[in-house]
Design an enzyme around this catalytic site. Structure first.
Site, PDB file in Angstrom:
ATOM      1  N   ASP A  78      62.220  49.399  43.077  1.00 34.24           N
ATOM      2  CA  ASP A  78      62.491  50.773  42.673  1.00 34.24           C
ATOM      3  C   ASP A  78      61.139  51.364  42.233  1.00 34.24           C
ATOM      4  OD1 ASP A  78      63.849  53.107  42.101  1.00 34.24           O
ATOM      5  OD2 ASP A  78      65.305  52.194  40.768  1.00 34.24           O
ATOM      6  N   ARG A 118      77.373  58.156  41.906  1.00 32.16           N
ATOM      7  CA  ARG A 118      76.610  57.525  42.987  1.00 32.16           C
ATOM      8  C   ARG A 118      77.219  56.179  43.369  1.00 32.16           C
ATOM      9  NH1 ARG A 118      70.838  57.046  40.642  1.00 32.16           N
ATOM     10  NH2 ARG A 118      70.232  56.577  42.787  1.00 32.16           N
ATOM     11  N   HIS A 122      64.845  55.450  34.405  1.00 33.40           N
ATOM     12  CA  HIS A 122      63.720  56.351  34.622  1.00 33.40           C
ATOM     13  C   HIS A 122      62.957  56.548  33.312  1.00 33.40           C
ATOM     14  CE1 HIS A 122      66.375  57.397  38.000  1.00 33.40           C
ATOM     15  NE2 HIS A 122      65.259  57.683  38.632  1.00 33.40           N
ATOM     16  N   LYS A 138      71.149  49.100  46.839  1.00 32.38           N
ATOM     17  CA  LYS A 138      70.457  49.191  45.551  1.00 32.38           C
ATOM     18  C   LYS A 138      71.480  49.331  44.425  1.00 32.38           C
ATOM     19  CE  LYS A 138      69.545  54.202  45.891  1.00 32.38           C
ATOM     20  NZ  LYS A 138      68.571  55.239  46.233  1.00 32.38           N
ATOM     21  N   HIS A 139      71.161  48.979  43.187  1.00 32.64           N
ATOM     22  CA  HIS A 139      69.906  48.477  42.628  1.00 32.64           C
ATOM     23  C   HIS A 139      70.159  47.044  42.172  1.00 32.64           C
ATOM     24  CE1 HIS A 139      70.186  52.877  42.045  1.00 32.64           C
ATOM     25  NE2 HIS A 139      68.877  52.899  42.254  1.00 32.64           N
ATOM     26  N   ASP A 193      65.431  58.920  50.136  1.00 33.02           N
ATOM     27  CA  ASP A 193      66.666  58.628  49.398  1.00 33.02           C
ATOM     28  C   ASP A 193      67.728  59.628  49.818  1.00 33.02           C
ATOM     29  OD1 ASP A 193      66.128  56.764  46.789  1.00 33.02           O
ATOM     30  OD2 ASP A 193      64.355  57.974  47.220  1.00 33.02           O
ATOM     31  N   ARG A 220      67.875  64.603  49.586  1.00 32.38           N
ATOM     32  CA  ARG A 220      66.540  65.188  49.712  1.00 32.38           C
ATOM     33  C   ARG A 220      66.551  66.237  50.826  1.00 32.38           C
ATOM     34  NH1 ARG A 220      66.084  62.889  45.070  1.00 32.38           N
ATOM     35  NH2 ARG A 220      65.239  60.781  44.990  1.00 32.38           N
TER      36      ARG A 220
END
Length: 470
Positions: free
Chosen positions: A253, A142, A185, A172-173, A72, A80
């Site tokens: 996801d 984002r 999440h 996404k998403h 990601d 990351r």
């Protein structure tokens, strides 16, 4: 092709993209790759530095060339590769604020060149969600913005830029996570609006631009179905395949996200996702062992045996994973990373009001924000960037009248108590400079000097420091 030769076990493994712990390939991953695992997803915990991650990816591909190594890397707040330092590239909101699709494509191309150099096959980006509800806790900076046309324009440009380097992009998403107020999440969000009223537009633009992958959202879209999108055949097959004509890789996801697996368990969620039309199952942002992989593979095989999941659907899904690997293998290698494009883009995205100059001595107060699970704990702020430009920085709340005061915030619209605190500080120190590194929908009362960076990437902090010390 050789698909007919594959055992159900190989086909099931081909549809799974787990995470794992550690900075080198664990033995269990090596074994599962040899048995046909589809791919792996790398997280910040797997990355120490460039040479290490390049060697890690090379060792994974040495086990099987067609293994998909995904990550990601959105730029901006979700990185990351640069989780320890903050990103060299501004994220989507900043690119949307600059609103130059050519610049967006350049930034994505520079990121893609880096990912290609490391050996990454699939970048789980861009976020194509329209940030239509500013209270959304999971999209925010984002997203390219709140206007579907702007988001569509930049999603297409970003996909072009990234895939021009031979790395696959993943929009996404799906079908749009913007119009929600819960964090998937943690719990299951509902999207109020019909996605046909804007949210689908960026996905259509991505598909038009040839995006190789699309990731599902763990959200319920009542206009389409009562089941979460990831496990809804109406969404993942009816809408994505039949209506929008997408024939690339549909990625779920993270199945370990509580929105989906909280009540069902991961294995059942995996079966339902595959039945719905997902091809590749992401798992392991949280659980990162072979148990969860073996549990999913066993559940898929059992679902085929009991006739819940057709063998044709399993073969189709595994085949789409292989098709992405074949596309990747056919891409020319050797894109060159453009130097400095990230900082250039961050400068173009920044806005300021009033006087934002600071003296040689400054107190920098950074008010904590809610850490996002997607972003993790990435450093942010302006203290370091100001210090690098020769300012003597004190990171305390000491009311030093002889120092300039810089107040750094993000997501004030979601933190009413913090907004009040900032307004109290400004009443005391009307000369303070407010730097908002979130979605700037809530400028505090009394902010005479105000900078909006549209994200908290490292380069956004640098661009803000340049304005304060230009």
């Amino acid at each position: 092709g050789s698909q007919g030769m594959s055992s159900p076990h190989q086909l099931a493994l081909r549809c799974i993209l787990p995470g794992f712990a550690g900075t080198s390939m664990p033995e269990w991953v090596r074994r599962r790759v040899d048995e046909g695992l589809g791919g792996v997803v790398l997280f910040g915990r797997n990355i120490e530095h460039r040479d290490q991650v390049r060697a890690l990816v090379a060792s994974l591909h040495a086990e099987r060339a067609g293994l998909l190594v995904a990550i990601d890397e959105e730029g901006g707040d979700v990185t990351r590769l640069e989780a320890r330092t903050g990103s060299s590239y501004p994220g989507n909101l900043a690119l949307g604020a600059a609103d130059d699709p050519t610049l967006t494509a350049e930034v994505a191309r520079a990121m893609g060149a880096e990912l290609a150099d490391i050996g990454i096959d699939l970048d789980l980006a861009p976020v194509a969600d329209v940030n239509s509800n500013p209270l959304n806790p999971v999209v925010g900076v984002r997203s390219f913005g709140a206007n579907p046309e702007l988001v569509a324009r930049h999603t297409a440009a970003w996909v072009d830029g990234l895939q021009g380097t031979g790395v696959a992009a993943c929009a996404k998403h799906f079908p749009g996570h913007g119009d929600t107020e819960a964090d998937s999440h943690v719990e299951l969000p509902f999207a109020a609006a019909d996605p046909r009223r804007g949210a689908l537009q960026p996905f259509e633009a991505a598909i038009e631009a040839g995006v190789r992958a699309v990731m599902s959202a763990h959200i319920v879209v009542p206009a389409l179905d009562t089941a979460p999108a990831t496990i809804s055949p109406r969404v993942m097959t009816g809408l994505l395949r039949d209506e929008l004509g997408f024939d690339g890789l549909a990625v779920s996801d993270g199945l370990d996200m509580r929105a989906l697996s909280g009540e069902r368990g991961i294995a059942e969620a995996a079966v339902l996702a595959l039945i719905a039309g997902c091809d590749a199952l992401c798992v392991g942002g949280g659980p990162s062992g072979q148990e969860v992989v073996d549990e999913i593979a066993a559940a898929l095989i059992e679902a085929v045996r009991r006739g819940r999941l057709s063998e044709a659907r399993l073969e189709q899904a595994a085949g789409r994973v292989d098709a992405l690997a074949s596309w990747r293998a056919a891409q020319p290698r050797g894109a060159v990373e453009a130097e400095g494009v990230g900082l250039r883009a961050a400068r173009r995205a920044i806005t300021r009001q009033g006087s934002v100059r600071v003296s040689d001595h400054a107190v920098v107060m950074r008010l904590g924000s809610l850490p996002s699970i997607a972003a993790g704990d990435v450093p942010w702020g302006v203290a370091e960037a100001l210090a690098a430009r020769g300012v003597d920085v004190v990171e305390s709340e000491a009311d030093r009248k002889d120092h300039s005061l810089v107040v750094v915030v993000r997501d004030l619209h979601r933190l009413p108590a913090q907004r009040e605190a900032v307004e109290e500080i400004l009443a005391r120190r009307p000369d303070a400079v407010v730097v908002d590194m979130g979605v700037p929908v809530c400028k505090p009362r009394g902010a005479a000097g105000y900078i909006a960076t549209h994200g908290s990437a490292r380069v956004c902090g640098q661009a803000a420091a340049e304005l304060m010390r230009g």
